[in-house]
Design a protein around this motif. Structure first.
Motif, mmCIF file in Angstrom:
data_model
loop_
_atom_site.group_PDB
_atom_site.id
_atom_site.type_symbol
_atom_site.label_atom_id
_atom_site.label_comp_id
_atom_site.label_asym_id
_atom_site.label_seq_id
_atom_site.Cartn_x
_atom_site.Cartn_y
_atom_site.Cartn_z
ATOM 1 N N SER A 203 0.849 -1.183 0.000
ATOM 2 C CA SER A 203 0.000 0.000 0.000
ATOM 3 C C SER A 203 0.888 1.238 0.000
ATOM 4 O O SER A 203 1.987 1.222 0.574
ATOM 5 C CB SER A 203 -0.914 0.011 1.231
ATOM 6 N N GLN A 207 1.448 0.707 5.226
ATOM 7 C CA GLN A 207 0.820 0.070 6.380
ATOM 8 C C GLN A 207 0.363 -1.346 6.087
ATOM 9 O O GLN A 207 0.180 -2.136 7.009
ATOM 10 C CB GLN A 207 -0.372 0.902 6.852
ATOM 11 N N PHE A 208 0.155 -1.665 4.812
ATOM 12 C CA PHE A 208 -0.406 -2.963 4.457
ATOM 13 C C PHE A 208 0.413 -3.614 3.340
ATOM 14 O O PHE A 208 0.956 -2.938 2.473
ATOM 15 C CB PHE A 208 -1.863 -2.824 3.991
ATOM 16 N N ALA A 210 -0.388 -6.682 0.632
ATOM 17 C CA ALA A 210 -1.372 -7.615 0.082
ATOM 18 C C ALA A 210 -0.650 -8.739 -0.644
ATOM 19 O O ALA A 210 0.270 -8.500 -1.426
ATOM 20 C CB ALA A 210 -2.316 -6.885 -0.870
ATOM 21 N N LEU A 220 -4.063 -9.942 3.757
ATOM 22 C CA LEU A 220 -3.614 -8.590 4.070
ATOM 23 C C LEU A 220 -2.817 -8.624 5.365
ATOM 24 O O LEU A 220 -3.322 -9.048 6.412
ATOM 25 C CB LEU A 220 -4.822 -7.654 4.207
ATOM 26 N N ASN A 222 -0.332 -6.524 8.247
ATOM 27 C CA ASN A 222 -0.064 -5.181 8.766
ATOM 28 C C ASN A 222 1.432 -4.980 8.952
ATOM 29 O O ASN A 222 2.200 -5.946 9.023
ATOM 30 C CB ASN A 222 -0.808 -4.948 10.093
ATOM 31 N N HIS A 223 1.864 -3.740 9.022
ATOM 32 C CA HIS A 223 3.295 -3.422 9.038
ATOM 33 C C HIS A 223 3.892 -3.418 10.436
ATOM 34 O O HIS A 223 5.097 -3.186 10.583
ATOM 35 C CB HIS A 223 3.519 -2.049 8.403
ATOM 36 N N ILE A 229 -4.180 -9.655 8.783
ATOM 37 C CA ILE A 229 -5.341 -8.952 9.317
ATOM 38 C C ILE A 229 -6.619 -9.639 8.873
ATOM 39 O O ILE A 229 -7.517 -9.901 9.674
ATOM 40 C CB ILE A 229 -5.351 -7.482 8.845
ATOM 41 N N SER A 348 -4.506 4.507 -0.440
ATOM 42 C CA SER A 348 -4.543 3.243 0.312
ATOM 43 C C SER A 348 -5.937 2.896 0.819
ATOM 44 O O SER A 348 -6.090 2.047 1.701
ATOM 45 C CB SER A 348 -3.563 3.267 1.500
ATOM 46 N N ILE A 367 -10.441 -1.079 2.141
ATOM 47 C CA ILE A 367 -9.406 -1.493 3.086
ATOM 48 C C ILE A 367 -9.703 -1.032 4.506
ATOM 49 O O ILE A 367 -9.375 -1.718 5.476
ATOM 50 C CB ILE A 367 -8.025 -0.974 2.619
#
Length: 420
Positions: A203, A207-208, A210, A220, A222-223, A229, A348, A367
């Motif tokens: 993204s 933060q994401f 995929a 998905l 997360n960072h 997620i 995003s 999202i």
């Protein structure tokens, strides 16, 4: 033609070494190694019981003798006759034994094919591979010796699994995440028994992440923890699609001035941004000169030429919507079909995806709410899509003479002028 004198032999156990220099034969519990040129005995080894199987290592430096009845394998060295090795499988029993291509690992199959035990002559370590299938030629190595293909039987189903011979672990297509200084932050694998990862997209906000896989799902991450997620599926049927307020379709004539039409509908349907809905847009064709009105999907093959230049529009589908799917080839194992396209919008907020099994559709996900937002189904397979770098607007190409544009305010089909 000259013949040598006859030699005693048990169980037809007679093997030439891979380099052609030695001949190994068995007499009951004795292993005899001769020089091929002179047939003189070079080494004589005594085993613990009657030998039932012998096999040379690939480099002709070692030879194993398997005694299945006692569950024992003994290994002998031609360079160091005083060195020897004994492998005892104990109560697990033994039904098969073979070398790995590197000549330094032995693979023993236990009774009832409960597992394969991999013994290392160098490190004396042991690895286990579960569920080998009881069949002939159930395992084979690649020519370079890097990978092992193994037929497995688990949960009443047959599998062919690929193992890496360096660590005897199942080969998985993973995502490895590193920091800029080279530290491994995380490793992610969606599942165990498939081809693995087909596409990846960051993204813009970082933060994401995929991940599109061959099982038709998008995961998905997360960072912060690099954990999953949620996951998005691509079902062939969309249940209960919801309508949006305002105008429900944008017709083909708007393609003469797409920017103006886009701007007008954005103002009118701006409230659709915050409405919790999922919409299925289906492309429809209209050929005024033929007087056929809206055509069915898919169109007849004879009209393909006319449809390529016809007016086009999106229609909003109601009720359960069945999308056109592509069936994989039945006689081909592991068809490479999965989520092959992924792209985040510049803010995003949205994620666009295409699943190879539903080639005509583009899926757009919200999202922030982690749910399906829009599905756009076309009359031809989607070849590519690209987000506008300044705003959440997606351009889609299918190989026809049109460009399809979607934004939260609506969507439009734009005819691309061609040479006359």
């Amino acid at each position: 033609m000259n013949f040598s004198e006859s030699f005693k032999l048990s169980g037809l156990l007679c093997r030439f070494s891979p380099d052609g220099k030695y001949l190994a034969s068995c007499v009951q519990y004795r292993l005899v190694v001769r020089d091929v040129a002179t047939l003189q005995i070079l080494q004589l080894y005594t085993c613990l019981d009657q030998i039932q199987h012998i096999e040379w290592s690939a480099d002709s430096l070692f030879i194993l003798c398997a005694m299945y009845r006692r569950g024992i394998v003994q290994v002998w060295s031609l360079e160091q006759p005083e060195w020897h090795c004994k492998i005892d499988e104990g109560s697990a029993g033994l039904v098969a034994s073979c070398w790995s291509p590197d000549g330094r690992h032995i693979l023993n199959t236990t009774e009832f094919h409960l597992r394969i035990t991999v013994w290392s002559l160098c490190t004396k370590s042991v690895s286990y591979i579960k569920y080998p299938k009881a069949c002939q030629q159930g395992l084979t190595f690649t020519r370079d010796g890097r990978y092992l293909a193994l037929a497995e039987r688990r949960d009443c189903r047959d599998y062919v699994s690929i193992f890496v011979c360096s660590d005897w672990q199942l080969l998985r297509y993973k995502v490895l995440l590193y920091s800029l200084d080279g530290r491994l932050l995380s490793a992610y694998c969606a599942y165990e028994w498939s081809l693995g990862i087909k596409s990846v997209a960051w993204s813009p906000s970082s933060q994401f992440l995929a991940i599109g896989s061959y099982d038709g799902k998008v995961r998905l991450l997360n960072h912060v923890t690099w954990k999953m997620i949620t996951e998005f599926g691509h079902p062939a049927t969309i249940n209960n699609p919801k309508a949006i307020p305002g105008e429900t379709e944008l017709r083909g004539p708007a393609m003469d001035h797409p920017a103006r039409a886009e701007h007008t509908d954005q103002q009118r349907d701006q409230e659709s941004w915050s409405v919790d809905h999922r919409v299925v847009y289906k492309e429809a064709e209209k050929i005024p000169q033929l007087g056929l009105g809206h055509l069915s999907f898919p169109p007849p093959r004879a009209m393909a030429g006319a449809l390529s230049t016809s007016e086009s529009k999106y229609e909003i589908a109601s009720g359960p919507v069945s999308l056109q799917t592509l069936k994989p080839v039945a006689d081909r194992a592991n068809p490479r079909m999965g989520v092959g396209m992924l792209a985040f919008s510049p803010d995003s907020y949205f994620l666009a995806s295409r699943n190879d099994n539903v080639p005509n559709a583009v899926w757009i996900w919200d999202i922030q709410k982690l749910k399906l937002f829009v599905v756009l189904e076309h009359m031809s397979p989607v070849r590519s899509f690209q987000w506008d770098p300044q705003q959440p607007r997606l351009a889609i190409c299918t190989g026809r003479s049109k460009v399809y544009l979607w934004s939260p305010a609506g969507c439009v089909s734009v005819q691309v002028p061609g040479e006359v």
